[in-house]
Design a protein around this motif. Sequence first.
Motif, mmCIF file in Angstrom:
data_model
loop_
_atom_site.group_PDB
_atom_site.id
_atom_site.type_symbol
_atom_site.label_atom_id
_atom_site.label_comp_id
_atom_site.label_asym_id
_atom_site.label_seq_id
_atom_site.Cartn_x
_atom_site.Cartn_y
_atom_site.Cartn_z
ATOM 1 N N ARG A 45 0.833 -1.210 0.000
ATOM 2 C CA ARG A 45 0.000 0.000 0.000
ATOM 3 C C ARG A 45 0.865 1.256 0.000
ATOM 4 O O ARG A 45 0.546 2.244 -0.667
ATOM 5 N N ALA A 46 1.954 1.211 0.742
ATOM 6 C CA ALA A 46 2.855 2.371 0.781
ATOM 7 C C ALA A 46 3.511 2.598 -0.574
ATOM 8 O O ALA A 46 3.617 3.745 -1.040
ATOM 9 N N ASP A 47 3.958 1.523 -1.221
ATOM 10 C CA ASP A 47 4.566 1.659 -2.552
ATOM 11 C C ASP A 47 3.564 2.220 -3.553
ATOM 12 O O ASP A 47 3.902 3.071 -4.387
ATOM 13 N N CYS A 48 2.335 1.734 -3.492
ATOM 14 C CA CYS A 48 1.288 2.223 -4.391
ATOM 15 C C CYS A 48 1.025 3.710 -4.149
ATOM 16 O O CYS A 48 0.884 4.494 -5.101
ATOM 17 N N THR A 49 0.979 4.104 -2.889
ATOM 18 C CA THR A 49 0.750 5.515 -2.557
ATOM 19 C C THR A 49 1.874 6.394 -3.085
ATOM 20 O O THR A 49 1.635 7.465 -3.659
ATOM 21 N N LYS A 50 3.102 5.944 -2.912
ATOM 22 C CA LYS A 50 4.237 6.736 -3.379
ATOM 23 C C LYS A 50 4.220 6.883 -4.895
ATOM 24 O O LYS A 50 4.404 7.988 -5.435
ATOM 25 N N ASN A 51 3.985 5.789 -5.613
ATOM 26 C CA ASN A 51 4.026 5.832 -7.077
ATOM 27 C C ASN A 51 2.965 6.765 -7.644
ATOM 28 O O ASN A 51 3.251 7.603 -8.510
ATOM 29 N N TRP A 52 1.732 6.628 -7.151
ATOM 30 C CA TRP A 52 0.652 7.456 -7.700
ATOM 31 C C TRP A 52 0.744 8.897 -7.226
ATOM 32 O O TRP A 52 0.382 9.824 -7.965
ATOM 33 N N THR A 53 1.217 9.113 -6.022
ATOM 34 C CA THR A 53 1.414 10.490 -5.555
ATOM 35 C C THR A 53 2.443 11.199 -6.418
ATOM 36 O O THR A 53 2.279 12.375 -6.774
ATOM 37 N N GLU A 54 3.496 10.484 -6.780
ATOM 38 C CA GLU A 54 4.532 11.070 -7.624
ATOM 39 C C GLU A 54 3.983 11.413 -9.007
ATOM 40 O O GLU A 54 4.261 12.491 -9.550
ATOM 41 N N LYS A 55 3.178 10.510 -9.585
ATOM 42 C CA LYS A 55 2.598 10.777 -10.908
ATOM 43 C C LYS A 55 1.626 11.951 -10.856
ATOM 44 O O LYS A 55 1.629 12.821 -11.743
ATOM 45 N N ILE A 56 0.770 11.991 -9.829
ATOM 46 C CA ILE A 56 -0.190 13.091 -9.698
ATOM 47 C C ILE A 56 0.543 14.409 -9.506
ATOM 48 O O ILE A 56 0.174 15.441 -10.085
ATOM 49 N N TYR A 57 1.595 14.385 -8.706
ATOM 50 C CA TYR A 57 2.370 15.609 -8.459
ATOM 51 C C TYR A 57 3.004 16.128 -9.749
ATOM 52 O O TYR A 57 2.911 17.327 -10.059
ATOM 53 N N ARG A 58 3.635 15.233 -10.504
ATOM 54 C CA ARG A 58 4.304 15.651 -11.735
ATOM 55 C C ARG A 58 3.299 16.197 -12.747
ATOM 56 O O ARG A 58 3.550 17.222 -13.404
ATOM 57 N N GLN A 59 2.166 15.505 -12.900
ATOM 58 C CA GLN A 59 1.196 15.955 -13.895
ATOM 59 C C GLN A 59 0.504 17.244 -13.469
ATOM 60 O O GLN A 59 0.152 18.070 -14.318
ATOM 61 N N THR A 60 0.314 17.446 -12.176
ATOM 62 C CA THR A 60 -0.249 18.708 -11.702
ATOM 63 C C THR A 60 0.710 19.855 -11.993
ATOM 64 O O THR A 60 0.288 20.962 -12.353
ATOM 65 N N GLU A 61 2.005 19.593 -11.846
ATOM 66 C CA GLU A 61 3.000 20.603 -12.211
ATOM 67 C C GLU A 61 2.885 20.980 -13.682
ATOM 68 O O GLU A 61 2.943 22.157 -14.039
ATOM 69 N N VAL A 62 2.694 19.965 -14.530
ATOM 70 C CA VAL A 62 2.549 20.231 -15.963
ATOM 71 C C VAL A 62 1.274 21.029 -16.236
ATOM 72 O O VAL A 62 1.255 21.926 -17.084
ATOM 73 N N LEU A 63 0.197 20.694 -15.517
ATOM 74 C CA LEU A 63 -1.061 21.413 -15.694
ATOM 75 C C LEU A 63 -0.914 22.881 -15.308
ATOM 76 O O LEU A 63 -1.376 23.773 -16.035
ATOM 77 N N LEU A 64 -0.282 23.140 -14.180
ATOM 78 C CA LEU A 64 -0.156 24.512 -13.706
ATOM 79 C C LEU A 64 0.903 25.305 -14.459
ATOM 80 O O LEU A 64 0.773 26.521 -14.613
ATOM 81 N N GLN A 65 1.942 24.616 -14.917
ATOM 82 C CA GLN A 65 3.000 25.294 -15.671
ATOM 83 C C GLN A 65 3.405 24.397 -16.844
ATOM 84 O O GLN A 65 4.302 23.561 -16.717
ATOM 85 N N PRO A 66 2.757 24.553 -18.013
ATOM 86 C CA PRO A 66 3.067 23.677 -19.157
ATOM 87 C C PRO A 66 4.470 23.880 -19.722
ATOM 88 O O PRO A 66 4.987 22.986 -20.395
ATOM 89 N N ASN A 67 5.079 25.030 -19.468
ATOM 90 C CA ASN A 67 6.395 25.321 -20.034
ATOM 91 C C ASN A 67 7.477 24.594 -19.243
ATOM 92 O O ASN A 67 7.727 24.913 -18.074
ATOM 93 N N PRO A 68 8.168 23.606 -19.848
ATOM 94 C CA PRO A 68 9.200 22.863 -19.096
ATOM 95 C C PRO A 68 10.382 23.740 -18.694
ATOM 96 O O PRO A 68 10.974 23.531 -17.633
ATOM 97 N N SER A 69 10.723 24.727 -19.516
ATOM 98 C CA SER A 69 11.835 25.616 -19.158
ATOM 99 C C SER A 69 11.510 26.419 -17.907
ATOM 100 O O SER A 69 12.365 26.615 -17.032
ATOM 101 N N ALA A 70 10.262 26.870 -17.805
ATOM 102 C CA ALA A 70 9.860 27.622 -16.618
ATOM 103 C C ALA A 70 9.876 26.729 -15.380
ATOM 104 O O ALA A 70 10.257 27.181 -14.293
ATOM 105 N N ARG A 71 9.488 25.465 -15.546
ATOM 106 C CA ARG A 71 9.520 24.538 -14.404
ATOM 107 C C ARG A 71 10.953 24.299 -13.941
ATOM 108 O O ARG A 71 11.227 24.232 -12.736
ATOM 109 N N ILE A 72 11.867 24.146 -14.886
ATOM 110 C CA ILE A 72 13.274 23.945 -14.529
ATOM 111 C C ILE A 72 13.824 25.178 -13.816
ATOM 112 O O ILE A 72 14.562 25.069 -12.826
ATOM 113 N N GLU A 73 13.452 26.350 -14.303
ATOM 114 C CA GLU A 73 13.912 27.589 -13.671
ATOM 115 C C GLU A 73 13.401 27.683 -12.232
ATOM 116 O O GLU A 73 14.165 28.022 -11.313
#
Length: 382
Positions: A45-73
């Motif tokens: 359950r912990a592994d599942c939580t970590k994996n999906w939390t990481e995916k949701i976090y990354r995709q939310t970042e893309v949603l809020l800031q689609p520009n990868p250069s701005a995210r890196i900055e």
Amino acid sequence: MDFNVKKIACGAGLFFTRAVQFTEEKLGQAEKTELDAHFENLMSRADCTKNWTEKIYRQTEVLLQPNPSARIEEFLYEKLDRKAPSRITNAELLGQYMQDAAKEFGPGTPYGSTLIEVGECERRLGAAEREFLQTSAISFLTPLRNFLEGDWRTISKERRLLENLRLDLDACKTRLKKAKVAEAKAAMAPDFQETRPRNYVLSASASALWSEEVEKAEHELRVAQTEFDRQAEVTRLLLEGISSTHVNHLRCLHEFVEAQAAYYKRCHFHMQELQKELGRLPNAFALNSNPSVATAGSASEGISSPVETDTLKIEEVQAPATGTRKAKVLYDYDAADSSELSLLADELITVYTVPGMDSDWLIGERGNQKGKVPVTYLELLS
């Protein structure tokens, strides 16, 4: 220096012992202590939580800031512990360009006045977007990142320590098993008919030596078992804390949804206000294919817009025999005068065109009510 050498040698020996134990387990030559089913479920359950939390976090970042250069900055500024400079949104930049263009074209012209209104609306949309990004980053992204960089790192560290102690425990079990087998062989009854007494003495000495090895192995096993049990309890408590993590992330998800709903509500409100404002501008749609009409409309305030030049009387308009269509109203619309028809969102009305009427307007009917309706407020149905 001697102490450091001994410490390094001890660490290397421990690592070698664990490596041998791990290899023998993979080859099926050594037994492995299995954790109970409840503990295994907690880890899964912990592994599942970590994996999906990481995916949701990354995709939310893309949603809020689609520009990868701005995210890196932003990432670099965060790692350098410096505040990232404020960045204007695309909508705000578009609104600024529109208003600057209106100054060049002339704010009194139909195009210029419309650019000013649309540009101001775009700037409001950009401000609403910036507020939404800030709220989402605080209420949703930050808790997810805190879990991945804080709680999960602690869990991973304790799990690695538990696995190392489990290897030590199984290695102690293997040594004890081998010591008992050797003791049993050494303790076999000696042959008293043996003509060489020296062999009898050696056999007794070996038996005593293996007895000491068994006692030493049993002591190491008890110590290893105690350390393993203690670490297993610590790890279990951390894994059970995943339930609290789910509750916290659920609350953050609700806050994210509320922020998103508030953002889209504000955008919808601004767009409705813009459409109403454009509908009030007398020359907002005067630029058509007839240059003389546009010129006449801008030359004097006494000359009405193209919709009014025909002196259309709604009560005299008759619906054509063919060409009527059903339309769904997208937004509420308040009639500006008696020639227009007020609309309510999601209602169905009948619409049709009449000769000489501006293409941005239709005649709408609802029961006995009839009037002009803007096309932009409708979804035409087949």
